[in-house]
Design an enzyme around this catalytic site. Sequence first.
Site, PDB file in Angstrom:
ATOM      1  N   CYS A 180       0.882  -1.166   0.000  1.00 30.27           N
ATOM      2  CA  CYS A 180       0.000   0.000   0.000  1.00 30.27           C
ATOM      3  C   CYS A 180       0.921   1.218   0.000  1.00 30.27           C
ATOM      4  O   CYS A 180       1.680   1.419   0.959  1.00 30.27           O
ATOM      5  CB  CYS A 180      -0.900   0.004   1.232  1.00 30.27           C
ATOM      6  SG  CYS A 180      -1.893   1.503   1.373  1.00 30.27           S
TER       7      CYS A 180
ATOM      8  N   CYS B  56      -4.890   6.608  -3.935  1.00 29.04           N
ATOM      9  CA  CYS B  56      -4.337   5.253  -3.897  1.00 29.04           C
ATOM     10  C   CYS B  56      -2.902   5.352  -4.414  1.00 29.04           C
ATOM     11  O   CYS B  56      -2.685   5.636  -5.593  1.00 29.04           O
ATOM     12  CB  CYS B  56      -5.156   4.308  -4.775  1.00 29.04           C
ATOM     13  SG  CYS B  56      -4.467   2.651  -4.852  1.00 29.04           S
TER      14      CYS B  56
HETATM   15  N1  API Z   1      -6.487  -1.854  -2.000  1.00 25.80           N
HETATM   16  C1  API Z   1      -5.179  -2.306  -2.433  1.00 25.80           C
HETATM   17  C2  API Z   1      -4.167  -2.181  -1.292  1.00 25.80           C
HETATM   18  C3  API Z   1      -4.022  -0.750  -0.838  1.00 25.80           C
HETATM   19  C4  API Z   1      -3.444   0.088  -1.930  1.00 25.80           C
HETATM   20  C5  API Z   1      -3.602   1.596  -1.759  1.00 25.80           C
HETATM   21  N2  API Z   1      -4.270   2.066  -0.596  1.00 25.80           N
HETATM   22  C6  API Z   1      -2.265   2.312  -1.924  1.00 25.80           C
HETATM   23  O1  API Z   1      -2.069   3.421  -1.378  1.00 25.80           O
HETATM   24  O2  API Z   1      -1.395   1.766  -2.645  1.00 25.80           O
HETATM   25  C7  API Z   1      -5.271  -3.770  -2.857  1.00 25.80           C
HETATM   26  O3  API Z   1      -5.903  -4.551  -2.158  1.00 25.80           O
HETATM   27  O4  API Z   1      -4.680  -4.103  -3.883  1.00 25.80           O
END
Ligand code: API
Length: 249
Positions: free
Chosen positions: A70, A193
């Site tokens: 993340c 994200c």
């Molecule tokens: N939801 C993503 C993980 C968190 C990614 C996101 N919050 C970031 O800042 O990279 C997944 O399950 O692939």
Amino acid sequence: MLQIAKYCASGNDFVIFHAFEKADRSQLARILCDRQNGIGADGLIVLVPHESHDFEWEFYNADGSTASMCGNGSRACAHYAHRFGLAPSSMAFLTGAGVIKAHVEGDMVQSDLTPPVIVNQEIVESGMKWWLIDTGVPHLITFDADIEHFNIDLARTLRHRYNANVNIASINLDGTLRVRTYERGVEDETLACGTGMAASFYRAVQERLVDENTKVFPKSGETLYLGFEEGVITFKGEVKGVFETTWRN
Ligand SMILES: N[C@H](CCC[C@H](N)C(=O)O)C(=O)O
């Protein structure tokens, strides 16, 4: 009783605490991340000791699913680790995607992400060309100037068809990027994200649409600084420790 901290990193928010050992905290993640009955967050991050890195982490999405990486969470937990004396300002910690280096300078934190992998460049869905890129977790990326109209239903369909996060990006006239992301494990659009912004940036660099250092703006409108140096994507921006509290679990 748990001592926990609530963090926000460019709009992506997290509950963070540290523990002595790893455990399955999926149910706790669902409880803590619940925006009505819990604290509310996009994810839960737990730091645990590691014999050869500054620490190891567990990352859980709001629905309790685990994810290997993340981007925004890595910046938030680096700030937390430095604030609570668990790591120096320049640190290296183990995630499901590998070792992440991070550097904390006040509230600005940079993470060096794992080398991006182009999984598929030939996907066509709804008349648009998508790339599937892994920046620690899988991301579908398409470019669409009409970024105001993010088709959430299409994003949800593609999230399940490819088991990936879904990003729509647009290139601004000044060579910066805007990115909107439907996030796996939150099962909705988030305000930012990190790995999604990184994957969108990487495709734009590969297609020579942006320079190897540029600014990226997620839905929150905050400014993130993305760079591509010797195969590594650097990802920098502000993080905020919002509050600390105790949680009776
Ligand atoms: N939801 C993503 C993980 C968190 C990614 C996101 N919050 C970031 O800042 O990279 C997944 O399950 O692939």
